[in-house]
Design a protein around this motif. Structure first.
Motif, PDB file in Angstrom:
ATOM      1  N   LEU A  17      -0.572   5.759   7.761  1.00 56.08           N
ATOM      2  CA  LEU A  17      -0.221   4.921   6.615  1.00 56.08           C
ATOM      3  C   LEU A  17      -1.296   3.856   6.373  1.00 56.08           C
ATOM      4  CD1 LEU A  17       1.906   4.305   4.473  1.00 56.08           C
ATOM      5  CD2 LEU A  17       3.017   2.800   6.113  1.00 56.08           C
ATOM      6  N   ALA A  18      -1.818   3.264   7.439  1.00 54.91           N
ATOM      7  CA  ALA A  18      -2.899   2.279   7.301  1.00 54.91           C
ATOM      8  C   ALA A  18      -4.134   2.934   6.690  1.00 54.91           C
ATOM      9  CB  ALA A  18      -3.230   1.659   8.653  1.00 54.91           C
ATOM     10  N   SER A  19      -4.467   4.128   7.146  1.00 60.99           N
ATOM     11  CA  SER A  19      -5.617   4.841   6.603  1.00 60.99           C
ATOM     12  C   SER A  19      -5.413   5.167   5.127  1.00 60.99           C
ATOM     13  CB  SER A  19      -5.870   6.122   7.396  1.00 60.99           C
ATOM     14  OG  SER A  19      -6.984   6.801   6.898  1.00 60.99           O
ATOM     15  N   ALA A  20      -4.244   5.654   4.781  1.00 61.06           N
ATOM     16  CA  ALA A  20      -3.948   5.993   3.382  1.00 61.06           C
ATOM     17  C   ALA A  20      -3.988   4.748   2.496  1.00 61.06           C
ATOM     18  CB  ALA A  20      -2.588   6.678   3.287  1.00 61.06           C
ATOM     19  N   THR A  21      -3.503   3.627   3.007  1.00 58.43           N
ATOM     20  CA  THR A  21      -3.537   2.375   2.251  1.00 58.43           C
ATOM     21  C   THR A  21      -4.978   1.957   1.975  1.00 58.43           C
ATOM     22  OG1 THR A  21      -1.434   1.663   3.199  1.00 58.43           O
ATOM     23  CG2 THR A  21      -2.848  -0.059   2.282  1.00 58.43           C
ATOM     24  N   CYS A  22      -5.823   2.054   3.001  1.00 52.05           N
ATOM     25  CA  CYS A  22      -7.239   1.707   2.824  1.00 52.05           C
ATOM     26  C   CYS A  22      -7.900   2.616   1.794  1.00 52.05           C
ATOM     27  CB  CYS A  22      -7.983   1.811   4.154  1.00 52.05           C
ATOM     28  SG  CYS A  22      -7.513   0.556   5.352  1.00 52.05           S
ATOM     29  N   ALA A  24      -6.436   4.190  -0.649  1.00 56.36           N
ATOM     30  CA  ALA A  24      -5.896   3.850  -1.973  1.00 56.36           C
ATOM     31  C   ALA A  24      -6.578   2.596  -2.527  1.00 56.36           C
ATOM     32  CB  ALA A  24      -4.388   3.643  -1.897  1.00 56.36           C
ATOM     33  N   LEU A  25      -6.815   1.607  -1.675  1.00 52.96           N
ATOM     34  CA  LEU A  25      -7.492   0.398  -2.119  1.00 52.96           C
ATOM     35  C   LEU A  25      -8.946   0.677  -2.494  1.00 52.96           C
ATOM     36  CD1 LEU A  25      -5.981  -2.168   0.388  1.00 52.96           C
ATOM     37  CD2 LEU A  25      -5.564  -2.031  -2.081  1.00 52.96           C
ATOM     38  N   ALA A  55     -10.236   2.715   7.568  1.00 56.60           N
ATOM     39  CA  ALA A  55      -9.580   3.978   7.211  1.00 56.60           C
ATOM     40  C   ALA A  55      -9.981   5.090   8.171  1.00 56.60           C
ATOM     41  CB  ALA A  55      -9.922   4.377   5.778  1.00 56.60           C
ATOM     42  N   THR A 150      -5.465  -8.361   2.798  1.00 55.54           N
ATOM     43  CA  THR A 150      -5.378  -6.984   3.303  1.00 55.54           C
ATOM     44  C   THR A 150      -5.962  -6.873   4.701  1.00 55.54           C
ATOM     45  OG1 THR A 150      -5.495  -6.086   1.064  1.00 55.54           O
ATOM     46  CG2 THR A 150      -6.078  -4.599   2.868  1.00 55.54           C
ATOM     47  N   LEU A 154      -4.001  -5.841   8.098  1.00 55.29           N
ATOM     48  CA  LEU A 154      -4.433  -4.703   8.917  1.00 55.29           C
ATOM     49  C   LEU A 154      -4.741  -5.156  10.341  1.00 55.29           C
ATOM     50  CD1 LEU A 154      -6.745  -2.936   6.322  1.00 55.29           C
ATOM     51  CD2 LEU A 154      -4.664  -1.966   7.318  1.00 55.29           C
TER      52      LEU A 154
END
Length: 174
Positions: A17-22, A24-25, A55, A150, A154
């Motif tokens: 989820l952290a990787s996907a958030t990065c 997406a940003l 990410a 962010t 993280l």
């Protein structure tokens, strides 16, 4: 309490989820650059690289089923997030206290081509008129402000993950 249980039961999911958030940003940053037309300053580009590294570390750790990889990944995420937060904080400071003489210097790639790396790094952190400009805001915060938030989140997640995994390791005799 609910979030802490996730760090114990699903660390791989949280890392993914952290990787996907990065990612997406990063995609949003590319949208702002290529569709909206905002040109990133050197400090913005450094923050993008830090976000990309977070990410990558999170994705690699999420792909592993070993707790040691989760600990290493969380440690790398923490260090990279701290660096990204520092750059974002410096840029935020420049935006709140712009230099008296606004100059638009070279972009990051132009600096790297023209100067040796030991001169480029101080020039990036010095900032320029471009780094002090606020071209986009959301809820009153600039891109640098939100980038700082962010990276802090993280990093806090990485610290929490490290603590929970260390506690789980001590309970299991690791």
């Amino acid at each position: 309490m609910f979030l802490l249980n996730w760090f114990d039961r699903a660390p791989r999911l949280l890392l993914a989820l952290a990787s996907a958030t990065c990612l997406a940003l990063l995609a949003f940053g590319l949208y702002l650059q290529h569709v909206v037309g905002l040109e990133p300053c050197p400090m913005c580009i450094v923050q993008r690289y830090a976000l990309l590294l977070v990410a990558v570390w999170a994705a690699l750790a999420a792909l592993s089923s070993r707790r040691g990889a989760w600990l290493l990944g969380s440690g790398l995420i923490l260090v990279t997030s701290a660096f990204g937060a520092f750059v974002a904080a410096r840029q935020s400071w420049l935006q709140w206290n712009p230099p008296e003489i606004m100059t638009c210097g070279r972009d990051l790639y132009g600096m790297i081509e023209a100067f040796p790396l030991q001169r480029v790094i101080p020039m990036v952190f010095k900032g320029s008129g471009d780094c002090a400009a606020v071209d986009w805001t959301f809820l009153g915060g600039s891109i640098a402000n939100w980038s700082f938030v962010t990276f802090v989140l993280l990093g806090a997640g990485a610290v929490l993950g490290l603590i929970r995994q260390r506690q789980a390791g001590s309970r299991s005799g690791f």
